[in-house]
Enzyme design. Structure first.
Site: not given
Ligand code: 26Q
Length: 810
Positions: A357, A549-550, A555, A657, A661
């Site tokens: 991702h 978004k985050r 972004k 995403t 939406k």
């Molecule tokens: C990893 C290791 C330790 C702690 C936290 C994490 C961690 C947690 C959440 C790493 C990444 C995430 C989340 C990533 C994320 O939300 N990515 C998004 O995924 C969406 C669905 O595929 C995409 O649409 C977005 O572009 C992407 O940023």
């Protein structure tokens, strides 16, 4: 429809609901506060749902287990009612009781069991797997506290714990009988007998993983799957009795609290949080518990026919967080089921698939070997052996005088530089690796995983993300959904491609008027919510321009604020400048530790404070920051949006995403050619989207050239761009809580890593042109409707069908 299985009719529903109120609270419906009305209704629906819909798949149906550390499921009551097909009837019934379904739904907690896109995608996939009728199960973690709740104080983000379980979660069922044990630490012991050897693990800490199941009802109510969430508990109830007797209660309880810590918090950093032992424990706990359950079920249904596991079971890993599925599945097969090492590796690879991702290097998970080995000694042995064999196979693959053997190894080996690289682990243990948009998958092939791609090109494929159109259009936008159904029937709920039937209505003036009225109602609903939560008055005659978004540098919420400041400055400087009146709406959380992102939130709130209190501009622009972005308020925001801001620096956003939406809800995208914006743009055509800015290859080339210099941008436009940069530090925005030196330094000292200044002019011009087009409302509505009409492709039903066909082979 199945609803008559639940309630005969409206009257039957009302009677049962009244009884449920009395049974639960001993108080009639009329006298109950809204919150208790909610719990009584939820309990009624949950009980009836459970009784009427048992497990619904034949045992030979291929099962998909979607492993994810995040499931952002959102409120469920409305969702269940829609999927059972009883929402309108229940709404009528409640209305006849003098209340409203909306009011009752508002009482529901929003389980924050995820950070953002990745977690919400997992939830949409559960909905779509149930809709497609497959046996698709979620496997995740039941965090005691969800993602923090965000408050804004003095313009700053303040975090408070999210005690989402405080009043109980009516949809879950604890399954004590399905608990499993998971071991951490200890030693590996080698045994040998008659030339055969095997390993056991001894000592260490044993933790009990207890599952809680949440039913996932497919639209139409014919399929019920489940989301299984694991909670960590002490294996034995007894604690350190000596310490207890000595009166040291803290020490006596230490093991209990250490164990429970595993399922206490969700890591709030959505771009990795490296080296944390607790995170590694979480990852292993839900992987091991999930796989043990899978093997138990498989053995019950098929006996110890381990060789064919992959014909009946798919384990899909959502990013690298469940990367230990590979080695853990091998451990269970080899050590507990007596399967040969080579066969176990083959079976693991046939069973497991992996989605990436993100392309950001800082988000790729790595663990120090020492941490990993100490916590999971047997797993480490397996990882090491697989890594050794991988290195051997590579030596056979490339000729030694290729010269790039170490190059390839340095990129693809699992163990490197004292670390376990989880992405490489995931790829080596999977038969399929996919990206989440066409552009993202191309970038994986070209750069992030290029060496793997050269070795095993057939393993790589694209699965463009999708979203649940039932939640994000039907549920989120009742007036628009009703209009659509009146025009084309309700087939679109089952088959989102039927939204194409809206195309002819682009010529239908009365439909377009109806659409405008629906949007107006949605805007009023949002304006009331914004007023209540942030105090800002939004004028519903303004265009609602939305970025939700985050918060992350790539972004580029900062680029958006720069545009807002530019419009502000131009209104003040030029009496002839008259932009289309616009309400700029922002929402989203920043990780607690991500200082820059939190400063951008403070900047937005400071700009809002300045602009909203300046009477000279108030009739033209307003700015609102909606606190605590979550699935529930997202549904209010998407439906009311008219412009969808998707402005990440090209090449950075894997998919996005919210773009989908918002498009469904007839917002027009203002965006860069990044992630899935590329595919949106191809689908709707250039006249129905506004694209600006550098392309991904141009971004890459500019960075590679080493010839980008932020001060050049500043010097070339002192009046507008330079002025805004100055405002960060000259006190213009300091009224609320001070200047913004760190943002200034990120731009001018760190040389603007996300090319905010570079894309600024193209962006502002695109915004001027887009909002200029709003004057012709009929033309605008036509383009907006075209976005909805083309959004069927972005239903997660389509995405799941592609996973089924190409990856899971169902
Ligand atoms: C990893 C290791 C330790 C702690 C936290 C994490 C961690 C947690 C959440 C790493 C990444 C995430 C989340 C990533 C994320 O939300 N990515 C998004 O995924 C969406 C669905 O595929 C995409 O649409 C977005 O572009 C992407 O940023």
């Amino acid at each position: 429809m199945t609803y008559n299985k639940i309630f005969e009719n409206k009257q039957d529903f009302v009677e049962q609901y009244r009884e449920a109120c009395l049974a639960r609270y001993g108080t009639p419906f009329e006298e109950l506060p809204a919150q208790e009305r909610y719990y009584a209704l939820a309990e009624l629906i949950a009980t009836k749902g459970r009784a009427i819909f048992p497990e619904s798949h034949p045992k030979d149906a291929k099962k998909v287990y979607y492993f994810s550390l995040e499931f952002l499921i959102g409120p469920l009551l409305d969702n269940y009612l829609i999927n059972f097909g009883i929402r309108d009837m229940v709404a009528d019934g409640i209305k006849s009781m003098g209340s409203s379904l909306e009011e009752i739904c508002r009482q529901e907690v929003d389980p924050g069991l995820g950070n953002g896109g990745l977690g919400r995608l997992a939830a949409c996939f559960l909905d779509s797997m149930a809709h497609e009728g497959i046996a698709g199960y979620g496997n995740g973690m039941r965090y005691r506290y969800g993602l923090f709740r965000q408050y804004i104080e003095g313009g700053r983000q303040v975090e408070r714990t999210d005690n989402w379980l405080a009043n109980g979660f009516p949809w879950e069922t604890r399954k004590d009988g399905s608990s499993v044990l998971v071991r951490f630490g200890g030693q590996v012991v080698r045994h040998e007998e008659d030339g055969r050897f095997w390993f056991t693990q001894e000592g260490g800490d044993i933790v009990r993983a207890v599952p809680y199941d949440v039913p996932i009802v497919g639209f139409g109510g014919n399929v019920v799957n489940k989301l299984r969430l694991w909670s960590a508990e002490p294996y034995t109830e007894d604690f350190d009795l000596d310490a207890f007797n000595a009166g040291d209660y803290a020490r006596a309880n230490k093991f209990r609290s250490d164990v429970e810590a595993i399922s206490t918090i969700l890591y709030p950093n959505d771009a990795g949080e490296h080296g944390r032992m607790l995170r590694l424990k979480q990852e292993y706990l839900f992987v091991s518990a999930g796989l043990q359950t899978i093997l138990r079920t498989y053995e019950r249904d098929f006996g110890p026919d381990w060789e064919h596991l992959g014909d009946h079971v798919c384990v899909h890993t959502n990013d690298t967080h469940p990367a230990m599925c590979g080695p853990e599945l091998m451990r269970l097969l080899v050590d507990e089921k007596g399967v040969d090492f080579d066969l176990a590796y083959k079976v693991a690879k046939e069973t497991i698939s992996f989605t990436n991702h993100t392309v950001m290097p800082e988000a790729l998970e790595k663990w120090p070997i020492n941490t990993f080995r100490a916590l999971l000694p047997r797993l480490y042995m397996i990882v090491e052996e697989v890594d050794r064999r991988y290195r051997d196979s590579l030596a056979n693959h490339l000729s030694p005088n290729d010269g790039n053997w170490t190059d390839v190894l340095s990129k693809t080996a699992i163990l490197w530089d004292g670390q376990v690289r989880m992405a490489n682990l995931s790829i080596i243990f999977s038969h399929s690796v996919n990206g989440v948009s066409a552009l993202h998958t191309q970038i994986l092939k070209d750069s992030v995983f290029h060496e793997f791609y050269e070795l095993v090109p057939q393993r790589f494929n694209n699965k463009t993300n999708g979203v649940s159109h039932r939640r994000f259009l039907c549920e989120a936008n009742p007036p628009y959904a009703k209009l659509i159904t009146n025009a084309i029937g309700d087939g679109w709920l089952n088959d989102a491609m039927e939204l194409e039937k809206l195309v002819p209505f682009e010529q239908d003036a009365s439909f377009l008027e109806g659409m405008e009225a629906a949007k107006r109602a949605d805007k009023e609903r949002l304006a009331a919510y914004v007023k209540e939560t942030s105090g800002v008055d939004l004028d519903c005659n303004m265009v609602f321009d939305v970025q939700v978004k985050r918060f992350h540098a790539y972004k580029r919420q900062l680029l958006n604020v720069f545009k807002v400041l530019d419009v502000y400055n131009r209104i003040l400087a030029d009496p002839n400048y008259s932009p289309r009146p616009t309400a700029f709406i922002f929402s989203g959380k920043a990780a607690q530790s991500y200082t820059f992102a939190k400063e951008v939130i403070r900047l937005i709130n400071s700009v809002a404070d300045v602009i909203n209190n300046d009477e000279r501009v108030n009739d033209k622009i307003r700015v609102a920051f909606v606190p605590n972005f979550a699935v529930s308020n997202a549904q209010l925001i998407y439906s009311a949006a008219e412009i969808s801001e998707q402005i990440s620096v090209a090449g950075a956003e894997a998919s996005g995403t919210s773009n989908m939406k918002l498009m469904m809800n007839a917002a027009i995208t203002l965006g860069t050619l990044d992630g899935s914006n590329v595919e949106i743009s191809e689908l709707v055509g250039p006249e129905n989207i506004k694209i600006f800015g550098l392309h991904a290859d141009e971004v890459e080339a500019l960075r590679a050239s080493g010839r980008y210099y932020a001060w050049d941008q500043y010097n070339a436009d002192r009046d507008r761009l330079g002025r805004i940069v100055d405002m960060l530090t000259d006190g213009a925005l300091a009224r609320l809580s001070g200047n913004f030196d760190s943002i200034h330094d990120y731009l001018m000292v760190d040389n603007d890593p996300d090319l905010v200044l570079r894309d600024f002019h193209a962006y502002v011009q695109a915004w001027d042109e887009l909002t200029g087009a709003y004057a012709d409302r009929a033309a605008w509505n036509k383009a907006a409707l075209h976005n909805t009409a083309k959004a069927g492709y972005f239903s997660s039903d389509r995405t799941i069908r592609e996973y089924m066909a190409d990856i899971w082979h169902i």
